[in-house]
Scaffold this motif. Structure first.
Motif, mmCIF file in Angstrom:
data_model
loop_
_atom_site.group_PDB
_atom_site.id
_atom_site.type_symbol
_atom_site.label_atom_id
_atom_site.label_comp_id
_atom_site.label_asym_id
_atom_site.label_seq_id
_atom_site.Cartn_x
_atom_site.Cartn_y
_atom_site.Cartn_z
ATOM 1 N N GLN A 1 0.817 -1.214 0.000
ATOM 2 C CA GLN A 1 0.000 0.000 0.000
ATOM 3 C C GLN A 1 0.849 1.262 0.000
ATOM 4 O O GLN A 1 1.917 1.303 0.606
ATOM 5 C CB GLN A 1 -0.901 0.020 1.242
ATOM 6 N N ARG A 2 0.322 2.316 -0.649
ATOM 7 C CA ARG A 2 1.005 3.613 -0.656
ATOM 8 C C ARG A 2 1.022 4.195 0.751
ATOM 9 O O ARG A 2 0.180 3.864 1.578
ATOM 10 C CB ARG A 2 0.265 4.577 -1.588
ATOM 11 N N LEU A 3 1.997 5.031 1.009
ATOM 12 C CA LEU A 3 2.081 5.667 2.324
ATOM 13 C C LEU A 3 1.112 6.842 2.401
ATOM 14 O O LEU A 3 0.969 7.592 1.446
ATOM 15 C CB LEU A 3 3.500 6.193 2.564
ATOM 16 N N LYS A 4 0.467 6.952 3.569
ATOM 17 C CA LYS A 4 -0.413 8.106 3.774
ATOM 18 C C LYS A 4 0.358 9.215 4.465
ATOM 19 O O LYS A 4 0.088 10.388 4.315
ATOM 20 C CB LYS A 4 -1.626 7.705 4.615
ATOM 21 N N SER A 5 1.330 8.793 5.294
ATOM 22 C CA SER A 5 2.198 9.774 5.935
ATOM 23 C C SER A 5 3.573 9.125 6.066
ATOM 24 O O SER A 5 3.743 7.959 5.718
ATOM 25 C CB SER A 5 1.642 10.139 7.310
ATOM 26 N N GLY A 6 4.513 9.884 6.576
ATOM 27 C CA GLY A 6 5.860 9.354 6.720
ATOM 28 C C GLY A 6 5.908 8.163 7.665
ATOM 29 O O GLY A 6 5.079 8.024 8.560
ATOM 30 N N THR A 7 6.891 7.284 7.461
ATOM 31 C CA THR A 7 7.021 6.122 8.348
ATOM 32 C C THR A 7 8.503 5.783 8.427
ATOM 33 O O THR A 7 9.350 6.501 7.898
ATOM 34 C CB THR A 7 6.180 4.946 7.815
ATOM 35 N N THR A 8 8.809 4.679 9.113
ATOM 36 C CA THR A 8 10.218 4.274 9.199
ATOM 37 C C THR A 8 10.438 3.048 8.338
ATOM 38 O O THR A 8 9.489 2.322 8.009
ATOM 39 C CB THR A 8 10.609 3.931 10.647
ATOM 40 N N ILE A 9 11.702 2.803 8.004
ATOM 41 C CA ILE A 9 12.053 1.585 7.266
ATOM 42 C C ILE A 9 11.591 0.367 8.075
ATOM 43 O O ILE A 9 11.079 -0.605 7.546
ATOM 44 C CB ILE A 9 13.583 1.513 7.050
ATOM 45 N N GLY A 10 11.767 0.473 9.405
ATOM 46 C CA GLY A 10 11.360 -0.620 10.286
ATOM 47 C C GLY A 10 9.903 -0.990 10.073
ATOM 48 O O GLY A 10 9.553 -2.162 9.931
ATOM 49 N N GLU A 11 9.038 0.034 10.013
ATOM 50 C CA GLU A 11 7.605 -0.238 9.816
ATOM 51 C C GLU A 11 7.351 -0.930 8.473
ATOM 52 O O GLU A 11 6.502 -1.812 8.365
ATOM 53 C CB GLU A 11 6.799 1.072 9.887
ATOM 54 N N LEU A 12 8.081 -0.502 7.476
ATOM 55 C CA LEU A 12 7.892 -1.132 6.163
ATOM 56 C C LEU A 12 8.343 -2.591 6.167
ATOM 57 O O LEU A 12 7.735 -3.447 5.535
ATOM 58 C CB LEU A 12 8.634 -0.341 5.080
ATOM 59 N N ILE A 13 9.420 -2.879 6.912
ATOM 60 C CA ILE A 13 9.890 -4.271 7.006
ATOM 61 C C ILE A 13 8.791 -5.150 7.598
ATOM 62 O O ILE A 13 8.627 -6.305 7.220
ATOM 63 C CB ILE A 13 11.175 -4.361 7.869
ATOM 64 N N ARG A 14 7.998 -4.576 8.496
ATOM 65 C CA ARG A 14 6.941 -5.364 9.148
ATOM 66 C C ARG A 14 5.801 -5.721 8.201
ATOM 67 O O ARG A 14 5.003 -6.595 8.490
ATOM 68 C CB ARG A 14 6.387 -4.601 10.350
ATOM 69 N N ARG A 15 5.701 -5.018 7.079
ATOM 70 C CA ARG A 15 4.648 -5.380 6.121
ATOM 71 C C ARG A 15 4.948 -6.768 5.560
ATOM 72 O O ARG A 15 6.085 -7.054 5.167
ATOM 73 C CB ARG A 15 4.613 -4.358 4.990
ATOM 74 N N PRO A 16 3.909 -7.622 5.502
ATOM 75 C CA PRO A 16 4.145 -9.019 5.102
ATOM 76 C C PRO A 16 4.830 -9.148 3.739
ATOM 77 O O PRO A 16 5.634 -10.053 3.531
ATOM 78 C CB PRO A 16 2.737 -9.620 5.038
ATOM 79 N N GLU A 17 4.526 -8.227 2.817
ATOM 80 C CA GLU A 17 5.028 -8.398 1.451
ATOM 81 C C GLU A 17 6.427 -7.812 1.269
ATOM 82 O O GLU A 17 7.024 -7.963 0.212
ATOM 83 C CB GLU A 17 4.035 -7.775 0.453
ATOM 84 N N LEU A 18 6.967 -7.162 2.316
ATOM 85 C CA LEU A 18 8.288 -6.551 2.188
ATOM 86 C C LEU A 18 9.269 -7.174 3.176
ATOM 87 O O LEU A 18 8.868 -7.844 4.115
ATOM 88 C CB LEU A 18 8.184 -5.042 2.460
ATOM 89 N N ASP A 19 10.560 -6.945 2.937
ATOM 90 C CA ASP A 19 11.541 -7.325 3.948
ATOM 91 C C ASP A 19 12.763 -6.421 3.856
ATOM 92 O O ASP A 19 12.822 -5.521 3.012
ATOM 93 C CB ASP A 19 11.932 -8.806 3.831
ATOM 94 N N TYR A 20 13.708 -6.678 4.715
ATOM 95 C CA TYR A 20 14.887 -5.799 4.832
ATOM 96 C C TYR A 20 15.618 -5.660 3.502
ATOM 97 O O TYR A 20 15.889 -4.547 3.049
ATOM 98 C CB TYR A 20 15.822 -6.356 5.916
ATOM 99 N N ASP A 21 15.932 -6.784 2.882
ATOM 100 C CA ASP A 21 16.730 -6.720 1.654
ATOM 101 C C ASP A 21 15.984 -6.008 0.526
ATOM 102 O O ASP A 21 16.552 -5.207 -0.207
ATOM 103 C CB ASP A 21 17.153 -8.129 1.220
ATOM 104 N N THR A 22 14.690 -6.308 0.394
ATOM 105 C CA THR A 22 13.892 -5.697 -0.673
ATOM 106 C C THR A 22 13.913 -4.175 -0.583
ATOM 107 O O THR A 22 13.864 -3.479 -1.597
ATOM 108 C CB THR A 22 12.430 -6.166 -0.536
#
Lengths: 643, 466
Positions: free
Chosen positions: A513-534
């Motif tokens: 999903q697109r971001l609605k507001s700023g976030t951290t890389i950490g939060e994005l890693i927690r998304r099921p479809e993403l991970d650290y390397d990606t």
């Protein structure tokens, strides 16, 4: 009487004293002896035959679900098994990769002969370690302490500690059909005397059973009728010290085929000739590793069972017929195997058989694997009622370390359930009623999200270092790794990312999903479809980090919620583990305990309240009563101290 | 187990008196603050001095649960040497329960039997010489709770929970078997089954929670047995009491087909009424057995209603019953029935006979069940006996039922997490964590311990290979 007199005279013949005597040179014995010798103790390892050191008498593989974890832990503590299999594997796979990181598990097919030879070379070249081929007949104690062992010739070898690693050799009996042969596995000589000596010392024994399938001549197998199973493209080594590049090599395949109705019909028609059903076999067999006749009877609704054809090594044609262990008569075995697609013309090299052997009731052991009633005597491996090479190695290593600590007068090493599968294994053995050979399973580890194979070093290498089995260099390397992980987690959790068009496009491309507001890389890693390397394209400040560090960062962030929950459970668990129970406690004096609880506590004599709480038949209320009693005893002690 | 916050009803539950709910532990004050409001809404307990009492209301969201007095005692000057908040409720089983439930919803755990005493001892508040007594008390309280917790559940509810737990356990075992033996089993199949079923499980648990809410789940109440010779009017009394209040909650077929038990709400008091009349009818020819069954029932009862027929003379059955009352020493009310007919057994004669059995202290009331006279007084008397201290409804009953409901809520919460994890596409091994939590919570209700259950299920239902 004549023999007795002879023995007394032989008592005078004494070998040089050693610190530790290890009885048996299987997977437990090897780890135990290496640990003691490496810790500087004069060590001798006894084996019925030097040619059977580190023998794999059953399946030609090391690792597998949860067993792979054990091998990793053995390595993290400074054991040998992982290093030897890294040198001698002929195929390797990481199992469960589509599942969570906690259940990823390595399994490697071993070249059996190469494995044994390599381990033997390690033993032969370890300072302080002597290999001695002889049956140990008796253990010798004085005032509840081990003082020596007597070997076949009658000679006594004085020792300060002794580790029993007798595997399946004690009064071993191999059985198929109406054939009963009094040998250990693979026709090797059984150890027929030690059981009596252990009984004499008040040790309770049990009789267990296990089995192995036939080995076939590979030239007589038609692989075109089977499904090929290849190894992983990129092999991950077991040992944290093995260079990952060194294990990328050509691999051999295993093959999958199935039994069918005809197989099952033959088995059913011949059940009356099976010693399992006729009652010849007295030992308790494992439910998790049933013979094919057992499977056909117990799971009658299944119309087929898997059969894995696995190579025994590169220098032999022998193939292991996995999934079809049996104790049916030889002729039935031939007929039944030949019903399996691809095995129509198979020739048996070694027939399947069941084996019965003596083991101890592990309730008699402390969590250090020392016997409660004999100081300096330890047990490791199958004699403790377990099964499996990896379970054996893990216990052998722990018993070895603790025998060394005993001799050196140092604090024993205890690994609890929250620290490792080894801890789960040992705790289950010493606190549960074991009625069958114990196999490690991932479902037995309640904190398994914390006990991953990928972080065995982070969990246990410090313990190995404190004990003295881990080099300063390895320890420093681990400390750097820890620092890198912590620093990177911290950085990623604080790296804010805005909703720029680049970012939004990147997320959409990855189905996120697109971001609605700023976030951290950490939060994005927690998304099921993403991970650290990606996420590396969105993270320009990211430092260059080794793959194992990146993996830890990813897992720790991604599964933080679950991991934190287990950590909190562990905190609760530790509180009861820390409440120690005095060794001389008299349960009959504690009012309010139920009779069943009293009997169980008396039998197991747990070392901590936590351990007591895991004994079946001891209720939470009994634990409350016990706590009150302990508190009262402590207060009485204080009062007495003041007077 | 040592330093979390616990709560329980610390007085015998009674309709007339005040019940006290005690909260002990580090979060006691902050938990109470979340549900306590003073009339002006200006005081928070965190700021009040220790050993003070405050008037106000327990609220659950917008709803006022009860008008209460709350006392705050801070560590270490309290019974357990921990922070303690005591909520003095207006009493009544239902409102006391509601208050306790509200407290437990704030993350406070229901205390184990004897846990306050244990904490008091462990924290040095009870004299060392009492250690043995404390141990015995904990043991005894627990035995009592164990005996009661499962027996209180309606058979059908017990079965439903047990079946549900079995289904969940089976799915966990299937997934775990696949994780342990990925070459023989695939976790997908079981995961699919889980996805299909988890919604249904949640609905089932929600239904159970609802039934716990209105008391249909639990056979909670004063176990009352009606005894008397055949035709003394037991069935009529039963029908009267049942009909007197149409809020009959449930009808339970007891362990024997012949025993009829009804849950009756008598002016806020729940009676579990067992009519032994049926026994007699069914086994008319074997009178001895009938008496024995009545004895059995009486033994398990909290309260006995003895109906005497005044139109005939006392006979052997009456003597048997009086003997039973004497040996069982249970609170009882004796109704001298059929006063509208010509009296053969007078109240005086009955009292004299009772005296011979040492039962002269038992109350006797003349009534006519069919004629409808004296019944109001009989009801008054029952209420008086139940709440007048002559009969103590043990805290165990209420506490267990609250705990059971709490466990259901926990199980529902765990399944909710499973649903979320499924939506998030978490791998199967994460799903089993919360599934096992749900199993454990349900098992705590039915008395089935997880322990080796999972391993046994794996081995017995899934063919593990090597």
């Amino acid at each position: 009487m004549a023999e007795r007199t002879e023995n007394i005279q032989r008592d005078k013949v004494i070998e040089d004293q050693v610190d530790v005597a290890v009885i048996g040179a299987g997977h437990a014995g090897c780890e135990a002896a290496l640990a003691c010798a490496r810790l500087g103790l004069k060590t001798v390892i006894f084996t019925m035959s030097v040619d059977s050191i580190a023998l794999m008498p059953c399946n030609p593989s090391v690792g597998g679900s949860s067993k792979g974890h054990l091998v990793r832990e053995v390595d993290a503590l400074g054991g040998e098994m992982g290093k030897v299999i890294d040198q001698t594997f002929i195929q390797s796979r990481m199992l469960n990769v589509s599942k969570g990181p906690a259940v990823h598990s390595l399994r490697a097919q071993a070249d059996k002969a190469a494995y044994s030879r390599t381990m033997r070379q390690v033993l032969e070249n370890t300072p302080n370690l002597r290999i001695r081929q002889s049956e140990v007949m008796e253990i010798i104690t004085e005032e509840g302490k081990i003082t020596g062992v007597r070997i076949r010739s009658g000679m006594i070898l004085p020792c300060r500690a002794c580790i029993l690693c007798t595997g399946t050799y004690l009064q071993a009996k191999c059985i198929y059909g109406d054939v009963e042969i009094y040998t250990g596995p693979n026709g090797l000589e059984a150890a027929n005397h030690l059981t009596a000596s252990l009984l004499d010392h008040g040790i309770r024994m049990m009789r267990f059973k296990t089995g192995t399938p036939a080995r076939a001549d590979g030239r007589t197998i038609d692989y075109s009728k089977m499904t090929e199973q290849k190894g992983d493209r990129r092999v991950v080594p077991f040992s944290f010290e093995t260079d990952p590049e060194s294990v990328q090599k050509e691999q051999v395949s295993c093959w999958l085929t199935y039994t069918n109705e005809e197989t099952h019909r033959i088995i059913r028609a011949n059940l009356d000739r099976s010693p399992l059903f006729s009652g010849v076999i007295e030992g308790t067999g494992p439910r998790y590793c049933p013979s094919i006749e057992d499977k056909v009877v117990r799971f009658a609704d299944k119309d087929r069972h898997q059969v894995f054809i696995e190579p025994e090594g590169l220098s032999t044609n022998e193939m292991y017929i996995g999934g079809m262990s049996s104790s049916l008569p030889d002729d039935v075995q031939v007929a039944m195997y030949r019903t399996v697609p691809g095995l129509e013309h198979m020739e048996i090299v070694k027939n399947a058989y069941a084996i019965e052997y003596d083991c101890i009731d592990p309730a008699q052991l402390k969590e250090t694997l020392e016997f409660k009633n004999i100081a300096g005597l330890f047990g490791g491996g199958q004699i403790n009622g377990s099964s499996g090479y990896e379970e054996a190695a893990a216990q052998g290593l722990l018993a070895g370390i603790n025998a060394a600590m005993y001799v050196l007068g140092k604090e024993p090493l205890v690994i609890d359930r929250s620290e490792g599968y080894i801890g789960v294994l040992v705790d289950d053995l010493v606190t549960k009623e074991n009625r069958e050979p114990y196999r490690m399973m991932t479902s037995r580890a309640e904190y398994r999200l914390l006990l991953r194979q990928d972080n065995a070093d982070l969990r246990l290498t410090e313990k190995g270092y404190r004990v003295g089995l881990i080099s300063e260099e390895r320890w420093q390397k681990l400390c750097r790794k820890k620092e890198q992980i912590e620093a990177e987690i911290d950085r990623v959790e604080h790296t804010v990312i805005g909703g720029s068009e680049t970012v939004q496009t990147f997320l959409e491309e990855h189905g996120s999903q697109r971001l609605k507001s700023g976030t951290t890389i950490g939060e994005l890693i927690r998304r099921p479809e993403l991970d650290y390397d990606t996420l590396s394209p969105l993270d320009p400040e990211r430092p260059e980090l080794p793959v194992d560090v990146r993996e830890q960062v990813n897992i720790n962030i991604k599964y933080e919620g679950y991991i934190e929950r287990q950590k909190r459970q562990v905190e609760q668990f530790k509180k009861l583990e820390k409440r120690l129970i005095p060794e001389n406690i008299r349960y009959e004096e504690i009012a309010g305990l139920r009779i069943e609880a009293r009997q169980k506590l008396e039998k197991f004599r747990p070392s901590s309240v936590g351990q007591a709480s895991r004994i079946s038949g001891v209720s939470p209320a009994d634990i409350s009563v016990l706590l009150v009693w302990l508190q009262a005893a402590a207060r009485r002690g204080e009062t007495a101290g003041k007077e | 187990m040592f330093d979390d916050t616990i709560a329980a009803i610390s007085t015998a539950v009674s309709e007339a008196g005040i019940s006290i709910i005690r909260i002990s532990g580090p979060e006691a004050v902050s938990a109470a603050d979340r549900i306590f409001r003073t009339p002006k809404g200006n005081r928070i307990l965190k700021e009040v001095p220790t050993h003070t009492i405050h008037y106000g209301y327990i609220v659950d969201g917008e709803e006022t649960v009860d008008e209460v007095l709350v006392s705050v005692m801070r560590a270490p000057r309290s019974f357990t040497a921990e922070d303690i908040v005591e909520i003095n409720c207006h009493g009544g089983i239902l409102s006391t329960r509601r208050v306790l439930e509200t407290v437990l919803a704030c993350g406070v755990r229901a205390a184990e039997p004897g846990e306050f005493t244990r904490r008091a001892f462990l924290n040095g508040r009870i004299d060392l010489s009492q250690a043995e007594a404390v141990g015995l008390l904990i043991g005894a309280k627990n035995e009592y709770a164990l005996r009661n917790s499962v027996s209180q559940l309606k058979g059908s509810v017990l079965e439903a929970i047990s079946r549900l737990r079995g289904e969940i356990l089976h799915v966990v075992a299937g997934i775990e078997a696949a994780l342990d033996d990925p070459e023989h089993y695939s976790a997908e199949e079981m995961a699919d089954r889980l996805r299909e079923n988890v919604g249904g499980w949640q609905r089932q648990i929600r239904k159970l929670i609802d039934s716990a809410q209105d008391g249909r789940m639990i056979t909670e109440g004063v176990r009352t047995v009606i005894v008397g010779r055949p035709n003394a009017g037991k069935s009529s009394l039963m029908n009267y009491l049942a009909g007197a209040d149409l809020s009959i909650v449930t009808e339970i077929a007891g362990t024997t087909r012949d025993v009829l038990t009804q849950t009756i709400n008598l002016r806020g008091v729940t009676l579990l009424l067992t009519d032994t009349a049926g026994i007699r009818r069914a086994v008319d020819k074997v009178e001895k057995i009938g008496v024995e069954r009545a004895r059995e029932n009486a033994r398990g009862a909290d309260f006995i209603l003895y109906v005497v027929d005044s139109s005939v003379s006392l006979d052997e059955s009456d003597q048997e019953i009086m003997d039973l009352l004497r040996t069982e020493k249970k609170p009882a009310l004796i109704l001298l029935n059929k006063t509208d007919l010509v009296p053969v057994t007078t109240e005086e004669a009955l009292r004299e006979e009772l005296g011979r059995y040492g039962l002269s202290s038992l109350p006797v009331l003349p009534v006519s069940v069919t004629g409808g006279s004296g019944l109001g007084q009989a009801e008054d008397k029952i209420i008086e006996i139940v709440y007048g201290g002559r009969l103590s409804v043990s805290e165990g009953l209420t506490i267990t039922s609250v705990r059971q409901k709490n466990l259901l809520v926990q199980a529902a919460g765990s399944l909710e997490k499973v649903s979320t994890s499924i939506e998030m596409n978490m791998p199967e091994d994460f799903l089993t964590i919360d599934l096992m939590d749900a199993c454990d919570a349900l098992g705590a209700i039915t008395g089935e311990q997880a322990g080796e259950d999972l391993i046994n299920e794996i081995f017995s239902k899934f063919c593990m290979g090597k």
